[in-house]
Design an enzyme around this catalytic site. Structure first.
Site, PDB file in Angstrom:
ATOM      1  N   PRO A  89      30.736  97.630  24.938  1.00 34.63           N
ATOM      2  CA  PRO A  89      30.394  96.345  24.315  1.00 34.63           C
ATOM      3  C   PRO A  89      29.177  96.364  23.387  1.00 34.63           C
ATOM      4  CG  PRO A  89      29.659  96.378  26.572  1.00 34.63           C
ATOM      5  CD  PRO A  89      30.412  97.660  26.355  1.00 34.63           C
ATOM      6  N   CYS A  90      29.319  97.025  22.264  1.00 37.56           N
ATOM      7  CA  CYS A  90      28.228  97.070  21.284  1.00 37.56           C
ATOM      8  C   CYS A  90      27.963  95.685  20.682  1.00 37.56           C
ATOM      9  CB  CYS A  90      28.507  98.096  20.198  1.00 37.56           C
ATOM     10  SG  CYS A  90      30.042  97.829  19.304  1.00 37.56           S
TER      11      CYS A  90
END
Length: 157
Positions: A120-121
């Site tokens: 989850p950047c």
């Protein structure tokens, strides 16, 4: 390496993988034909992504196989530790990795993330709370953060 294209609420998603796991998930800006024939290796990933977009899943359990340097993989592993519905700044991420001076390298590794949403950047923001770059586009980052926010703001109008 197999490749498929699926439709999502934020556009067409390209998935690549093999028996070792899913190695790439990216969002496309152009129209492309959705895959009708889906190899077995994608069944779990598609199901879990659908559940995520339906608001029924907060983490993923299918096998992943991201391709990158050891440093990139270290950063990506730290990204996975950012809880659903929470955010972290690049500076905080650099501190967690043990080197506050590595902020640019951490940001570069974040930008090379091959598994959007799964790693989850999109949960990484600027120290001032601003939305910063996202490979899928800032509108998608905003959508994902809103989607994961446990306190949904209802429209007044």
């Amino acid at each position: 390496m197999e490749t498929i294209y699926i439709n999502t609420p934020i556009g067409i998603m390209k998935l690549q993988g093999n028996e070792s796991g899913i190695s790439k998930i990216c969002l496309l800006n152009e129209a492309i034909e959705i895959s009708t024939k889906i190899p077995k290796i994608f069944n779990s990933s598609i199901q879990q992504l659908n559940e995520y977009f339906e608001g029924k899943r907060t983490h993923f359990t299918f096998q992943i196989n991201p391709i990158g340097t050891e440093f990139q993989k270290k950063v990506w592993q730290e990204l996975i530790n950012i809880p659903y519905g929470k955010t972290c700044s690049y500076l905080e991420l650099s501190k967690k990795l043990g080197d506050v001076k590595a902020i640019r390298a951490v940001a570069a590794a974040n930008g090379k993330n091959p598994l959007l949403i799964i790693i989850p950047c999109h949960r990484v923001i600027g120290s001032d709370g601003s939305l910063t770059g996202y490979a899928g586009g800032l509108w998608r980052k905003k959508w994902l953060l809103h989607h994961e926010n446990p306190l949904k703001q209802e429209s007044l109008f």
